[in-house]
Design an enzyme around this catalytic site. Structure first.
Site, PDB file in Angstrom:
ATOM      1  CG  ASP A  53     -10.480  -1.325  -1.514  1.00 30.84           C
ATOM      2  OD1 ASP A  53      -9.939  -1.019  -2.586  1.00 30.84           O
ATOM      3  OD2 ASP A  53     -10.076  -2.275  -0.797  1.00 30.84           O
ATOM      4  CB  SER A  54      -9.103   3.317  -4.879  1.00 29.70           C
ATOM      5  OG  SER A  54     -10.250   3.250  -5.689  1.00 29.70           O
ATOM      6  CG  ASP A 111     -12.981  -3.114  -4.247  1.00 33.03           C
ATOM      7  OD1 ASP A 111     -12.862  -4.351  -4.287  1.00 33.03           O
ATOM      8  OD2 ASP A 111     -12.021  -2.329  -4.428  1.00 33.03           O
ATOM      9  CE  LYS A 150     -11.764  -4.510  -7.413  1.00 31.23           C
ATOM     10  NZ  LYS A 150     -10.767  -4.793  -6.350  1.00 31.23           N
ATOM     11  CD  GLU A 184      -7.404  -6.157  -2.833  1.00 27.22           C
ATOM     12  OE1 GLU A 184      -6.477  -6.555  -2.107  1.00 27.22           O
ATOM     13  OE2 GLU A 184      -7.631  -4.944  -3.051  1.00 27.22           O
ATOM     14  CD  GLU A 236      -3.847  -2.607  -8.370  1.00 24.56           C
ATOM     15  OE1 GLU A 236      -4.913  -3.078  -7.937  1.00 24.56           O
ATOM     16  OE2 GLU A 236      -3.355  -1.541  -7.959  1.00 24.56           O
TER      17      GLU A 236
HETATM   18  O1  KIV Z   1     -10.116  -0.004  -5.413  1.00 23.09           O
HETATM   19  C1  KIV Z   1      -9.866   0.144  -6.608  1.00 23.09           C
HETATM   20  O2  KIV Z   1      -9.974   1.228  -7.177  1.00 23.09           O
HETATM   21  C2  KIV Z   1      -9.416  -1.030  -7.345  1.00 23.09           C
HETATM   22  C3  KIV Z   1      -8.929  -0.815  -8.739  1.00 23.09           C
HETATM   23  C4  KIV Z   1      -7.569  -0.281  -8.720  1.00 23.09           C
HETATM   24  C5  KIV Z   1      -9.026  -2.046  -9.548  1.00 23.09           C
HETATM   25  O3  KIV Z   1      -9.414  -2.095  -6.822  1.00 23.09           O
END
Ligand code: KIV
Length: 278
Positions: A44-45, A83, A113, A115, A182
């Site tokens: 989600d970056s 994510d 993924k 959090e 992280e």
């Molecule tokens: O969203 C992302 O890129 C991440 C990584 C930093 C692990 O969660």
């Protein structure tokens, strides 16, 4: 053949380090897949490095699915992890299952993924029990940035360190196939790595993790708004692309682009005939 979660877990047992990168589009995914990356995260970056938001919080499921589809289309070997965006798995188990399912069914990802540690263990269990592999993510969890009070290293006090170990253990027991750590101090991530059965994938968590993940835009030096201490720029594409763009502008303005090489020829007599008839 696609890399499987079994292979990823076996890499820890064999002591083989795992390299993971983010990707958000077809071309980049194709490139890193061909280079041999076994694990790709459609992070989600995306919200920050591609969509220009100031955090990952505004990212939606529809945006994630759109980009996940493109990444999957660009790859043949890597295992693709989608994510889960903010508030798509926290409100209810139903939401979590439905949205995890969308990543697999619509996005064609192979895992998701999310959090959070102990507080997310039950959610993880339920998603895994539906046959969807889950990757955990603890330490600095950017979706909780307002609660955490900024991007900082986590687990530095004895209490915070114990919480992180417990989070990692809870995720391990809940059935994750890997855990992202992280911004965790190196000695703590070493301890966590020894205490869990599944691979730890570090970002700003030092060299003792079973693997490493980097945001592709950091690695390539493409996103320069904020470069974290733990990022290593293997290239400086921001400068390279900017230079290429200004060279192009100069050549267009000077009339030196295109040359014959970039132009299509045709029989001059046809043009001559055409001119006569006009
Ligand atoms: O969203 C992302 O890129 C991440 C990584 C930093 C692990 O969660």
């Amino acid at each position: 053949m696609r890399v499987s979660i079994t292979q990823i877990k076996e890499m820890k047992q064999k002591g083989e380090k795992i390299a993971m990168l983010t990707a958000y589009d077809y071309s980049t995914a194709k490139l890193i897949d061909e280079a041999g990356i076994p694990l790709i995260l459609v992070g989600d970056s995306l919200g920050m490095v591609v969509l220009g938001y100031d955090s990952t919080i505004p990212v939606t499921m529809d945006e994630m699915i759109h980009h996940t589809k493109a990444v999957v289309r660009g790859t043949a070997s890597a295992l693709i992890v989608g994510d889960m965006p903010f508030m798509t798995y926290q409100v209810s188990y139903d939401d979590a299952l439905r949205n995890a399912g969308r990543f697999i069914q619509e996005g064609r990802a192979h895992a998701v993924k999310l959090e959070g540690g102990e507080s997310m263990a039950e959610t993880v269990k339920r998603i895994v029990s539906c046959g969807i592999p889950v990757m955990g993510h603890i330490g600095l969890t950017p979706q909780s940035i307002h609660q955490l009070g900024g991007f900082k290293v986590m687990g530095k006090t004895p209490e915070a360190a114990i919480c992180l170990v417990n989070d990692a253990r809870a995720l391990d027991e809940a059935g994750v196939f890997a855990i992202v750590l992280e911004c965790v101090p190196e000695p703590l991530s070493k301890l966590i790595t020894e205490k869990v059965s599944v691979p730890t994938i570090g970002i700003g968590a030092g060299k003792y993790c079973d693997g490493q993940v980097q945001v592709i835009s950091d690695l390539l030096g493409l996103y320069t708004d904020f470069v974290p201490k733990h990022a290593k720029q293997y290239a400086r594409l921001f400068e390279t692309i900017k230079q290429a763009t200004s060279d192009y502008i100069s050549e267009v303005q000077a009339g030196t682009f295109p040359t014959k090489k970039q132009s299509y020829a045709m029989d001059e007599s046809i043009i001559a005939e055409l001119e006569k008839s006009m």
